[in-house]
Design an enzyme around this catalytic site. Sequence first.
Site, short mmCIF file in Angstrom:
data_model
loop_
_atom_site.label_atom_id
_atom_site.label_comp_id
_atom_site.label_asym_id
_atom_site.label_seq_id
_atom_site.Cartn_x
_atom_site.Cartn_y
_atom_site.Cartn_z
N CYS A 76 0.84 -1.20 0.00
CA CYS A 76 0.00 0.00 0.00
C CYS A 76 0.88 1.25 0.00
O CYS A 76 1.62 1.48 -0.96
CB CYS A 76 -1.01 -0.04 1.15
N HIS A 177 -3.87 -4.87 -0.11
CA HIS A 177 -3.42 -5.43 1.17
C HIS A 177 -3.50 -6.95 1.11
O HIS A 177 -4.59 -7.51 1.32
CB HIS A 177 -4.31 -4.90 2.31
N GLU A 179 -2.56 -9.05 3.21
CA GLU A 179 -2.90 -9.59 4.53
C GLU A 179 -4.41 -9.53 4.81
O GLU A 179 -4.89 -10.14 5.76
CB GLU A 179 -2.12 -8.85 5.62
#
Length: 197
Positions: A76, A177, A179
């Site tokens: 990001c 992202h 994650e």
Amino acid sequence: MIGIVNYGAGNIFSLTSALDRLELPYGMVNTEADLDKYSHIIIPGVGHAGAAMKKLADTGLVEPIKSLKKPVLGICVGMQLLTDHSEEGDAELIGIVPLKTRLFNKDQGIKIPHMGWNNIEHKNNLLFEDVKSGSQFYFVHSYFIEYNPTFDIATAEYGQPFSAAVQKDNFYGVQFHPEKSGAAGERLLKNFSNLKQ
């Protein structure tokens, strides 16, 4: 082992949670000496690119990061920091990938920030091994990296095409992202951990 650059500009909890689920060992990089402890480095980031760059500069890690030869992944704002310049705060950034980070144009009838799931088309790249092109990833951002075929390894579209992922040498960046992107994102993090120096 993965080192997470801890410079006060990342949502580190969601990243460490994903690495825990994947059973990938990690630690924090707070000083230049810490960079030597890890085989792979992640630069996380949320928020303002200009402010993040200032925090990173304050740690004294900018030049040591630029000289790394091991795999580095910016996430990001961490990806945007790898570029030359951001319109956010008119900030000079690390300058590894010679591209600019720009603000989305809301005159195109899109909401800013770009938030939510978006499919990406990727090139054949080790970072995306066993991730289907067209897979969806989770994005939250108002600024994007201009599309450039030299460095682009994945493209998304939001009002216009933009770089969802870039690579220059051992430096990788993803605008989404991983994650927070379910199985596809976890696969990408696993692939990153498997990249050879």
